[in-house]
Write a protein that holds these residues in place. Structure first.
Motif: not given
Length: 256
Positions: A88-108
């Motif tokens: 969501e453009p109005g709610a996203a922080h790059f910080r929180s997006y990056l942390l969520g993305a790396v968690k998914h990456f490690l799980a995969d």
């Protein structure tokens, strides 16, 4: 450790009339990674905030070599993908997006490790910490037992602060005040009981009063640069103050 003053956040850096200028993250969200400008903006953000991801992966149980390999693989996939459709453009922080993305990456990666060798033959993209990064200068000590998320946030805050310090040093160099900056830098983050501003004044050939004024101006400019750095990683001007408050909170925890 004294930290930037959250009470004096002001408005986000922007254009005339207080307009919020496009930032790296807003460019990424606006084009969802398709446009060359958006891809360049994402590449810059990834290079700038390489260190928190590497620290998080290390803290998740990987050795130095394995963590660097995984970090390269993560950023290679992030830059190759166009995975912003659900942000969501109005709610996203790059910080929180990056942390969520790396968690998914490690799980995969953990799931793939049980079925086949990691990587699938994809060559890693050489991403390292951004030019001028000074993470080693103001590194915050690692409290025993810190959770990976906490460790990521601390490294994120450290990176923001160090990038602001690096920008401040570059400004001093460009203004012919590199020696003054080097002498006054110890007071940038707060008072230093073991040092004397009178000694710094004698070294610089200034009065002690002039040094106090210079330190005050340096700290004020430092706060501005921290806010400018944060502004590059959020999607809304109101989030600059929010992120700054969080940064202050994270850094303040290191003094407890």
């Amino acid at each position: 450790m004294p930290v930037p003053d959250a009470a004096s956040t002001g408005s986000a850096p922007g254009g005339a009339g207080g307009a919020f200028a496009p930032t790296r993250w807003t460019l990424v969200l606006r084009a969802r990674g398709d446009a060359p400008e958006a891809r360049a903006a994402l590449s810059e953000l990834c290079a700038a905030y390489y260190a928190p991801v590497l620290a998080f992966i290390r803290r998740s149980g990987h050795d130095e070599e394995g963590a660097r390999d995984l970090t390269q693989g993560f950023f290679a996939g992030l830059l190759a993908a166009q995975g912003f459709a659900n942000v969501e453009p109005g709610a996203a922080h790059f910080r929180s997006y990056l942390l969520g993305a790396v968690k998914h990456f490690l799980a995969d990666e953990r799931r793939r490790a049980h079925a086949s060798k990691r990587g699938g033959g994809q060559a890693p993209v050489p991403i390292e910490a951004g030019i001028g990064d000074t993470t080693s200068e103001l590194q915050i000590p690692d409290p025993a037992g810190a959770a990976p998320d906490t460790f990521f946030d601390r490294e994120w805050a450290t990176t923001v602060v160090n990038r602001a310090v690096s920008s401040l040093a570059a400004e001093a160099e460009a203004g012919g005040k590199a020696a003054q900056f080097a002498a006054l830098k110890p007071w940038l983050m707060g008072e230093v009981p073991s040092l004397s501003q009178a000694d710094a004044a004698r070294e610089l050939g200034l009065s002690e009063g002039a040094v106090k004024v210079a330190v005050h101006r340096l700290r004020r400019r430092f706060r501005e640069l921290v806010k400018a750095e944060i502004a590059q990683t959020v999607g809304d001007p109101a989030q600059v103050a929010e992120e700054l408050r969080y940064l202050v909170e994270v850094l303040a925890q290191q003094r407890e």
